[in-house]
Design a protein around this motif. Structure first.
Motif, PDB file in Angstrom:
ATOM      1  N   ILE A 241       0.838  -1.205   0.000  1.00  0.00           N
ATOM      2  CA  ILE A 241       0.000   0.000   0.000  1.00  0.00           C
ATOM      3  C   ILE A 241       0.872   1.254   0.000  1.00  0.00           C
ATOM      4  CG2 ILE A 241      -1.680   1.330   1.320  1.00  0.00           C
ATOM      5  CD1 ILE A 241      -2.906  -1.149   0.136  1.00  0.00           C
ATOM      6  N   LEU A 242       1.886   1.273   0.844  1.00  0.00           N
ATOM      7  CA  LEU A 242       2.746   2.461   0.944  1.00  0.00           C
ATOM      8  C   LEU A 242       3.555   2.673  -0.333  1.00  0.00           C
ATOM      9  CD1 LEU A 242       3.964   2.062   4.644  1.00  0.00           C
ATOM     10  CD2 LEU A 242       2.387   3.785   3.750  1.00  0.00           C
ATOM     11  N   LEU A 243       4.024   1.597  -0.938  1.00  0.00           N
ATOM     12  CA  LEU A 243       4.746   1.723  -2.210  1.00  0.00           C
ATOM     13  C   LEU A 243       3.834   2.296  -3.295  1.00  0.00           C
ATOM     14  CD1 LEU A 243       6.774  -1.621  -2.234  1.00  0.00           C
ATOM     15  CD2 LEU A 243       7.727   0.697  -2.109  1.00  0.00           C
ATOM     16  N   ALA A 244       2.584   1.837  -3.323  1.00  0.00           N
ATOM     17  CA  ALA A 244       1.634   2.364  -4.307  1.00  0.00           C
ATOM     18  C   ALA A 244       1.385   3.848  -4.075  1.00  0.00           C
ATOM     19  CB  ALA A 244       0.322   1.579  -4.238  1.00  0.00           C
ATOM     20  N   PHE A 245       1.287   4.258  -2.810  1.00  0.00           N
ATOM     21  CA  PHE A 245       1.106   5.678  -2.505  1.00  0.00           C
ATOM     22  C   PHE A 245       2.324   6.477  -2.935  1.00  0.00           C
ATOM     23  CE2 PHE A 245      -2.784   5.498  -0.069  1.00  0.00           C
ATOM     24  CZ  PHE A 245      -3.196   6.818  -0.066  1.00  0.00           C
ATOM     25  N   TRP A 246       3.501   5.904  -2.750  1.00  0.00           N
ATOM     26  CA  TRP A 246       4.739   6.599  -3.102  1.00  0.00           C
ATOM     27  C   TRP A 246       4.790   6.886  -4.601  1.00  0.00           C
ATOM     28  CZ3 TRP A 246      10.300   4.254  -2.172  1.00  0.00           C
ATOM     29  CH2 TRP A 246      11.257   5.253  -2.399  1.00  0.00           C
ATOM     30  N   PHE A 247       4.381   5.929  -5.406  1.00  0.00           N
ATOM     31  CA  PHE A 247       4.481   6.087  -6.854  1.00  0.00           C
ATOM     32  C   PHE A 247       3.228   6.685  -7.487  1.00  0.00           C
ATOM     33  CE2 PHE A 247       7.600   2.668  -6.036  1.00  0.00           C
ATOM     34  CZ  PHE A 247       8.711   3.245  -6.620  1.00  0.00           C
ATOM     35  N   PHE A 248       2.064   6.372  -6.947  1.00  0.00           N
ATOM     36  CA  PHE A 248       0.819   6.735  -7.633  1.00  0.00           C
ATOM     37  C   PHE A 248      -0.178   7.503  -6.777  1.00  0.00           C
ATOM     38  CE2 PHE A 248       2.204   2.544  -9.416  1.00  0.00           C
ATOM     39  CZ  PHE A 248       2.676   3.031 -10.623  1.00  0.00           C
ATOM     40  N   GLY A 249       0.137   7.775  -5.535  1.00  0.00           N
ATOM     41  CA  GLY A 249      -0.807   8.464  -4.669  1.00  0.00           C
ATOM     42  C   GLY A 249      -0.858   9.955  -4.935  1.00  0.00           C
ATOM     43  N   PRO A 250      -1.700  10.672  -4.192  1.00  0.00           N
ATOM     44  CA  PRO A 250      -1.745  12.134  -4.320  1.00  0.00           C
ATOM     45  C   PRO A 250      -0.358  12.723  -4.113  1.00  0.00           C
ATOM     46  CG  PRO A 250      -3.552  11.347  -2.970  1.00  0.00           C
ATOM     47  CD  PRO A 250      -2.665  10.169  -3.199  1.00  0.00           C
ATOM     48  N   ARG A 251      -0.008  13.715  -4.902  1.00  0.00           N
ATOM     49  CA  ARG A 251       1.360  14.248  -4.866  1.00  0.00           C
ATOM     50  C   ARG A 251       1.738  14.800  -3.504  1.00  0.00           C
ATOM     51  NH1 ARG A 251      -0.163  14.768 -10.112  1.00  0.00           N
ATOM     52  NH2 ARG A 251       1.395  14.203 -11.681  1.00  0.00           N
ATOM     53  N   ARG A 252       0.766  15.339  -2.793  1.00  0.00           N
ATOM     54  CA  ARG A 252       1.088  15.898  -1.479  1.00  0.00           C
ATOM     55  C   ARG A 252       1.403  14.802  -0.463  1.00  0.00           C
ATOM     56  NH1 ARG A 252      -2.729  15.731   2.448  1.00  0.00           N
ATOM     57  NH2 ARG A 252      -4.794  14.920   1.888  1.00  0.00           N
ATOM     58  N   MET A 253       0.989  13.546  -0.760  1.00  0.00           N
ATOM     59  CA  MET A 253       1.236  12.444   0.153  1.00  0.00           C
ATOM     60  C   MET A 253       2.500  11.671  -0.183  1.00  0.00           C
ATOM     61  SD  MET A 253      -1.161  12.669   2.292  1.00  0.00           S
ATOM     62  CE  MET A 253      -0.623  11.180   3.121  1.00  0.00           C
ATOM     63  N   ARG A 254       2.982  11.785  -1.398  1.00  0.00           N
ATOM     64  CA  ARG A 254       4.114  10.965  -1.812  1.00  0.00           C
ATOM     65  C   ARG A 254       5.374  11.189  -0.985  1.00  0.00           C
ATOM     66  NH1 ARG A 254       3.413  11.250  -8.458  1.00  0.00           N
ATOM     67  NH2 ARG A 254       1.231  10.515  -8.470  1.00  0.00           N
ATOM     68  N   PRO A 255       5.709  12.429  -0.604  1.00  0.00           N
ATOM     69  CA  PRO A 255       6.945  12.615   0.170  1.00  0.00           C
ATOM     70  C   PRO A 255       6.949  11.907   1.519  1.00  0.00           C
ATOM     71  CG  PRO A 255       6.225  14.701  -0.789  1.00  0.00           C
ATOM     72  CD  PRO A 255       5.109  13.722  -0.995  1.00  0.00           C
ATOM     73  N   SER A 256       5.763  11.662   2.100  1.00  0.00           N
ATOM     74  CA  SER A 256       5.719  11.025   3.420  1.00  0.00           C
ATOM     75  C   SER A 256       5.810   9.509   3.334  1.00  0.00           C
ATOM     76  CB  SER A 256       4.424  11.408   4.142  1.00  0.00           C
ATOM     77  OG  SER A 256       3.292  10.856   3.489  1.00  0.00           O
ATOM     78  N   ALA A 257       5.588   8.937   2.151  1.00  0.00           N
ATOM     79  CA  ALA A 257       5.539   7.481   2.013  1.00  0.00           C
ATOM     80  C   ALA A 257       6.875   6.792   2.316  1.00  0.00           C
ATOM     81  CB  ALA A 257       5.050   7.100   0.619  1.00  0.00           C
ATOM     82  N   PRO A 258       8.029   7.294   1.818  1.00  0.00           N
ATOM     83  CA  PRO A 258       9.286   6.596   2.123  1.00  0.00           C
ATOM     84  C   PRO A 258       9.570   6.487   3.620  1.00  0.00           C
ATOM     85  CG  PRO A 258       9.604   8.132   0.317  1.00  0.00           C
ATOM     86  CD  PRO A 258       8.242   8.407   0.860  1.00  0.00           C
ATOM     87  N   GLY A 259       9.328   7.566   4.375  1.00  0.00           N
ATOM     88  CA  GLY A 259       9.529   7.499   5.813  1.00  0.00           C
ATOM     89  C   GLY A 259       8.587   6.516   6.464  1.00  0.00           C
ATOM     90  N   ALA A 260       7.347   6.496   5.986  1.00  0.00           N
ATOM     91  CA  ALA A 260       6.367   5.546   6.526  1.00  0.00           C
ATOM     92  C   ALA A 260       6.784   4.114   6.227  1.00  0.00           C
ATOM     93  CB  ALA A 260       4.988   5.837   5.942  1.00  0.00           C
ATOM     94  N   ILE A 261       7.372   3.883   5.056  1.00  0.00           N
ATOM     95  CA  ILE A 261       7.830   2.543   4.693  1.00  0.00           C
ATOM     96  C   ILE A 261       8.903   2.056   5.657  1.00  0.00           C
ATOM     97  CG2 ILE A 261       9.164   1.268   2.961  1.00  0.00           C
ATOM     98  CD1 ILE A 261       7.636   2.864   0.823  1.00  0.00           C
ATOM     99  N   ILE A 262       9.849   2.919   5.976  1.00  0.00           N
ATOM    100  CA  ILE A 262      10.934   2.538   6.897  1.00  0.00           C
ATOM    101  C   ILE A 262      10.366   2.203   8.271  1.00  0.00           C
ATOM    102  CG2 ILE A 262      12.976   3.399   8.100  1.00  0.00           C
ATOM    103  CD1 ILE A 262      13.596   5.050   5.574  1.00  0.00           C
ATOM    104  N   ILE A 263       9.477   3.065   8.766  1.00  0.00           N
ATOM    105  CA  ILE A 263       8.899   2.845  10.092  1.00  0.00           C
ATOM    106  C   ILE A 263       8.066   1.571  10.112  1.00  0.00           C
ATOM    107  CG2 ILE A 263       7.264   3.786  11.781  1.00  0.00           C
ATOM    108  CD1 ILE A 263       8.214   6.581  10.870  1.00  0.00           C
TER     109      ILE A 263
END
Length: 485
Positions: A241-263
């Motif tokens: 889910i987080l990877l999909a948000f990182w690549f295809f989610g709303p642009r304002r949400m994409r920057p937060s996805a990598p940090g969320a993936i690590i956590i």
């Protein structure tokens, strides 16, 4: 001092004690008996993985720790913790005594029995203590306290041996047969249809530690591993889910996805991805698909773990994987990730129109003065609790169990609020101190927080990383603005 009012809590019309809040509270109590003892479960899992005949370092003498630990130590710890939750130290002691009764009265590990007898014994002792409070003659307090605990505890232990133990054993065996039926008929992946949506409602701890954990430990004792430990804890669906948000989610949400993936993946705090699901509810279908793929792969490859991986980090997974099982366990995670990612990417339309149809909650006007319903007794509340930012000396961060997302968020806020002399604590929702004046919690847990401390200002947020509520909170404290709950 400015008179500006900053509404950072997004006030909602609460409709009393909702079913979801009730289920969350029950689940929180079940998880609260397990989570403080996770270290003991990990110790048992490591000893099992290392020293049983099929372990990494088979040793008959050291393997002698396995059976007594799972039959006696772990249930006693659960009963002790459950009793302490109800009636402090006296409750903890009588909870452990009563738990010994169900342990002796059954031939299977009594985790469920401990979850029942520990709190029940403490509750009965609490009723007795209330009844005799103020009626004991001076100098006889210790005598009455010790004998009341001993007599009641001994009696409940006997009840556990001849009554509760056999009953819980029968229930446990029945539940095990249901699991066996699902496995034998290749239906176990279907449980993801229930598990994945429930996780998004912050019932993950209740499902894992209250249901699958006890059943899985019994299964692991018999076979050396259990697939039940991999149903709720698999980090694959959340990672997809987080990877999909990182690549295809709303642009304002994409920057937060990598940090969320690590956590999420390395830190094991799965709550970090729940808000992403709640933002785009249709993605729950992707989580279900990923969960089913993971469970199905584990069944086909005969995968399992020797103990609950807590937290659900990839490191915890590898630590409790039995000898020779790492490839199949990693394959289960990889399949869950791939299926969840593909499904989520398709549901996000591969980024097309990602910013034109965001499913975000409608904001509440900052100067809203709408009344809210009281949570106790139905009395009307004309104004929400407020506090001036300059008066804030402590912020309480509350999550479901008080050991995962709240710890992470409290750590972030301590750095931000330290220059203003504000301390930050983390607790479980049910353990919010009565004197708390400002509580920070996820919006899905806000109702429970208000039930616990109705006088406090409850600040809601949607995302664990980068939520605007954190900035508004800091600004209100810095500039002395009014905070409304």
């Amino acid at each position: 001092m400015t008179s500006t009012t900053t509404d950072i809590s997004h006030l909602k019309h609460l409709q009393g004690k909702s079913l979801r809040a009730r289920v969350q509270r029950l689940g929180g109590k079940l998880a609260g008996m397990i989570m403080p003892n996770i270290g003991a479960f990990i110790a048992w899992g490591l000893i099992t993985a290392l020293f049983i005949p099929k372990g990494w370092l088979p040793n008959e003498t050291l393997a002698g720790l396995v059976d007594p630990t799972i039959k006696y130590l772990l249930p006693t710890l659960i009963g002790y913790t459950g009793g302490r939750m109800v009636h402090g130290q006296r409750g903890a002691v009588i909870g452990a005594i009563a738990t010994m009764g169900v342990i002796v009265g059954a031939d299977v590990p009594m985790f469920l029995g401990a979850m029942i007898m520990g709190p029940l014994a403490a509750f009965l002792l609490k009723l007795f203590d209330r009844r005799v409070e103020g009626k004991i003659k001076s100098g006889f307090e210790m005598l009455v306290n010790n004998f009341s605990l001993g007599i009641l505890g001994g009696g409940l232990a006997l009840v556990g041996v001849v009554g509760m133990g056999p009953i819980v054993e029968a229930l446990t065996n029945a539940a095990s047969k249901v699991v066996d039926f699902l496995v034998d008929n290749s239906l176990l992946p279907l449980v993801s249809i229930i598990v994945e949506p429930a996780k998004a409602l912050f019932l993950n701890n209740a499902i894992n530690h209250g249901v699958f954990g006890p059943l899985g430990l019994e299964q692991a004792q018999q076979t050396g591993q259990s697939i039940l430990f991999m149903i709720e804890t698999n980090p694959g669906p959340g990672l997809g889910i987080l990877l999909a948000f990182w690549f295809f989610g709303p642009r304002r949400m994409r920057p937060s996805a990598p940090g969320a993936i690590i956590i999420h993946f390395f830190g094991g705090i799965h709550e970090i991805y729940f808000p992403y699901l709640l933002m785009k509810p249709r993605l729950i279908l992707a989580a279900v698909a990923g969960g089913m793929a993971g469970v199905g792969t584990a069944m086909v490859t005969n995968s399992g773990l020797v103990a609950p991986p807590a937290p659900g980090s990839i490191f915890a997974y590898l630590a409790v994987t039995p000898r020779g099982g790492h490839v199949s366990v990693l394959l289960s995670i990889a399949m869950a990730t791939a299926v969840a990612f593909i499904a989520a990417a398709a549901l996000l339309k591969f980024g097309r129109g990602a910013d034109s149809a965001e499913e975000t909650p409608a904001p509440v006007a900052e100067d809203s003065t709408s009344d809210t319903s009281a949570l106790d007794g139905g009395a009307a509340v004309t104004t929400a609790p407020t506090i001036t930012g300059s008066d804030v000396k402590n912020v309480v961060v509350a999550c479901d169990a008080g050991m995962g997302s709240s710890v992470m968020l409290a750590s972030q806020l301590r750095t931000r609020l330290k220059p203003y002399g504000v301390s930050v604590d983390h607790v479980a929702i049910a353990d919010i101190p009565a004197e708390a004046r400002l509580v920070l919690t996820h919006s899905d847990l806000a109702e429970r927080a208000r039930l616990t401390v109705p006088h406090a200002v409850v600040v809601e947020f949607q995302m664990f990383l980068g939520d605007p509520a954190f900035d508004r909170l800091e600004k209100a404290i810095k500039e002395g603005e009014e905070i409304r709950g």
